[in-house]
Design a protein around this motif. Structure first.
Motif, short mmCIF file in Angstrom:
data_model
loop_
_atom_site.label_atom_id
_atom_site.label_comp_id
_atom_site.label_asym_id
_atom_site.label_seq_id
_atom_site.Cartn_x
_atom_site.Cartn_y
_atom_site.Cartn_z
N ARG A 90 14.77 -65.34 8.84
CA ARG A 90 15.68 -65.66 7.73
C ARG A 90 16.08 -67.14 7.80
NH1 ARG A 90 17.05 -61.60 3.87
NH2 ARG A 90 18.99 -62.76 3.59
N GLU A 92 18.74 -68.50 6.77
CA GLU A 92 20.16 -68.69 7.09
C GLU A 92 20.36 -68.88 8.59
OE1 GLU A 92 18.85 -66.29 5.37
OE2 GLU A 92 20.02 -65.71 3.58
N ARG A 95 19.19 -72.45 9.55
CA ARG A 95 20.17 -73.50 9.18
C ARG A 95 21.38 -73.47 10.11
NH1 ARG A 95 18.45 -72.00 3.84
NH2 ARG A 95 20.19 -70.54 3.61
N LYS A 105 28.99 -71.66 7.94
CA LYS A 105 27.68 -71.05 8.16
C LYS A 105 27.79 -69.92 9.19
CE LYS A 105 24.86 -75.05 6.88
NZ LYS A 105 23.85 -76.04 7.33
N VAL A 109 26.63 -66.19 8.19
CA VAL A 109 25.58 -65.50 8.95
C VAL A 109 26.15 -64.25 9.61
CG1 VAL A 109 23.98 -65.68 10.87
CG2 VAL A 109 24.22 -67.58 9.26
#
Length: 621
Positions: A90, A92, A95, A105, A109
């Motif tokens: 993924r 996400e 990142r 973030k 997540v």
């Protein structure tokens, strides 16, 4: 016949009367020790044989359970391994690991992992950076929160980082203190550089619950044993996190836990656990064991069934076998003794056979006499059938006789009119009024046709029936019967209502059934003689298998004492008219076609007659 059975009774009484019970008691009295030793030996041998059969069946059944449970475990391993590899890709997660300091973030997540955790049924999902510090977790802000913890020392982290591929591990949770299976996979960037590790944990107690559903009411216990002989899962709680060795130990996979010893001793297919942790530390238990290797992980699935229940079942069956065998032997010996007695009966049976032969000859003579009586009966039945046909013809003629006055009136009307028309025709002929003469002759022709129809109808009705069944519509027979009764219907001014809800067909002799209908309708018309407005309702209907005809009059009904004798021959309520055979013959005719005739008083008044006949199923009549 009485003399024959008397002879048999005398022979039977003369036979020996020694019973099985007396013979067995005599044998036990003479040889008790031999019999008891034999019984004990048979019981012991049966017990050993049955017990081995039970062990083999237990292993076979447990092996089947093990295959099914291993399939379930491997399915879960495959499912969560696939989920781990898919989730690790993924963007996400990539990142977050590239910018680990971003709080937004981390929260986003963590929420994503929580959603996947809920959907998959796993215990927890978390992401670690290359040092093993948790940056996002499905249990963030919960009672047990992995955020910020360093799991870099756990084998599932070190092995995944070093090999840069997915890894499956198991052990006791460092924080949650719950047993679990850990699925780990590296999170990489586009250049395949390792950014961190994603881990999914599946609680082992879910496998234990799943076994209960798979095994249902199974008598088996199970152990999931790793390569270090540690019991990592079991449906028996005291065995969880123990090991099969002799002394208590500790393992790195289960930090802070002392693994108690089960002190296992093996004897072929039997296991004996000399100690049992916590509950009964000195109790010794024996089990029948079946072991299946797991093809994915270095685990063994061990299924155990307590031997005690198998021993009880084997002992019960061994006792039953020995008893059955003993009874069979006793019966055989008794049968041998009875065989000797049979030889003594041979002479008696010879005399009995002679008596049977004499009685057989007597029965043959009786049989010949019976055949003669049957022939006479058949001849009598043929005569009865001929008499019945003659009575039916007489009933027809009697019906026509009863209608004679009405028939005369019906015929006299056209004859009188024809006489008047002929006188007028002579006058018109003398006056040469030919057009009026032609009209007069046409009216005379119509009168002749009417007379011909009346005579033809009664001529056909009086003809003797040939008993030739053929398909015919029930409504056609009703119309014919009403035509025959038309004179009396007009005379008494009876209002006829005919309802045909279905076009029912039957297979009968038309003349026979027409006589039945004339009789039933005539009775109904006569019943309305005292009514101010005589009415007759006729309804034709059908079921899936039967055609029904119902005739309902508005007469006074039938008295109860009369109802009991309606179908008796020569019973009649018509003083001075009728022979009392109409309803009796009518019922016999209907029953000969497998039908039924029923008469009862209607709740609304009058009498309702129900005629039922089998339907004739055909598209063409």
């Amino acid at each position: 016949m009485l003399n024959f059975f008397g002879s048999v009774a005398q022979v039977t009484v003369a036979l020996p009367t020694t019973t099985v019970t007396e013979w067995v008691m005599r044998l036990l009295y003479r040889h008790p020790l031999v019999i008891l030793c034999s019984l004990a030996l048979i019981t012991f041998g049966s017990y050993q044989w049955v017990f081995k059969k039970h062990i083999a069946h237990s292993q076979q059944l447990s092996a089947q359970h093990a295959i099914e449970f291993n399939q379930y475990i491997n399915l879960q391993l495959t499912r969560f391994s696939t989920l781990t590899d898919t989730l690790a890709q993924r963007p996400e997660l990539q990142r977050l690991l590239q910018q680990p300091a971003s709080l937004n973030k981390q929260q986003a997540v963590s929420q994503l992992l929580a959603d996947f955790n809920l959907a998959s049924g796993s215990a927890s999902i978390y992401v670690m950076d290359p040092q093993g510090i948790v940056l996002a977790s499905s249990n963030a802000n919960q009672a047990i929160d992995f955020m910020g913890y360093n799991f870099g020392f756990r084998p599932y982290f070190t092995e995944t980082i070093s090999a840069n591929k997915s890894y499956v591990d198991y052990g006791l949770g460092w924080i949650s203190r719950e047993r679990g299976i850990y699925f780990a996979a590296t999170v990489t960037d586009q250049q395949q550089q390792i950014l961190g590790v994603l881990t999914i944990k599946l609680n082992i107690d879910q496998l234990e619950l799943a076994y209960q559903s798979i095994a249902n009411q199974s008598p088996f216990y199970f152990m999931l044993v790793d390569e270090e002989q540690t019991v990592i899962a079991s449906n028996y709680e005291p065995w969880r996190l123990t090991w099969l060795g002799e002394q208590a130990v500790s393992r790195s996979r289960h930090p802070g836990v002392i693994l108690h010893s089960l002190n296992l001793q093996q004897d072929g297919a039997l296991w004996q656990l000399l100690t049992e942790p916590v509950t009964q530390p000195t109790n010794s238990k024996q089990f029948v064991v079946a072991i299946k290797e797991n093809p994915v992980l270095p685990w063994q699935l061990v299924l155990l069934q307590p031997v005690k229940s198998l021993k009880v079942q084997a002992l019960q069956q061994a006792i039953s076998i020995s008893l059955v065998f003993t009874v069979a032997v006793l019966f055989f010996v008794f049968w041998r003794s009875r065989l000797l007695q049979q030889r003594q009966r041979a002479l008696m049976f010879t005399k009995l056979e002679q008596a049977v032969a004499e009685r057989t000859e007597s029965l043959q003579q009786s049989n010949q006499q019976l055949m003669h009586e049957i022939q006479q009966r058949n001849e009598a039945e043929q005569g009865l059938q001929q008499a019945q046909e003659q009575l039916l013809q007489a009933a027809k003629l009697a019906t026509i006789g009863q209608l004679s006055a009405s028939i005369n009136h019906e015929i006299n009307q056209p004859l009188t009119a024809m006489h008047s028309y002929l006188q007028n025709a002579q006058l018109l002929l003398q006056k040469a009024r030919y057009s009026e003469l032609a009209d007069n002759l046409e009216k005379i022709r119509q009168m002749l046709l009417r007379l011909n129809h009346i005579v033809k109808q009664f001529k056909g009705f009086s003809r003797k029936a040939g008993n030739n069944p053929e398909p015919v519509k029930l409504s056609t027979l009703v119309q014919n019967a009403l035509g025959i009764l038309q004179p009396i219907i007009k005379q008494q001014q009876v209002q006829i209502t005919l309802l045909e809800t279905s076009a029912s067909s039957v297979k009968v002799d038309p003349l026979q059934l027409e006589q039945v209908l004339v009789n039933l309708l005539g009775n109904a018309i006569q019943a309305t003689e005292q009514s101010q407005e005589p009415r007759l309702k006729i309804e034709i209907s059908q079921t899936q298998t039967a055609a029904l005809l119902q005739i309902h009059d508005n007469g006074p009904g039938i008295q109860p004492h009369v109802m009991e004798h309606l179908f008796e021959p020569f019973f009649t309520t018509k003083q001075g008219s009728g022979l009392g055979l109409g309803l009796s013959i009518s019922r016999q005719i209907v029953q000969s076609y497998h039908g039924n005739l029923h008469i009862e008083n209607h709740p609304a008044g009058g009498v309702i007659v129900t005629l039922t006949l089998p339907r004739y199923h055909s598209e063409y009549i």
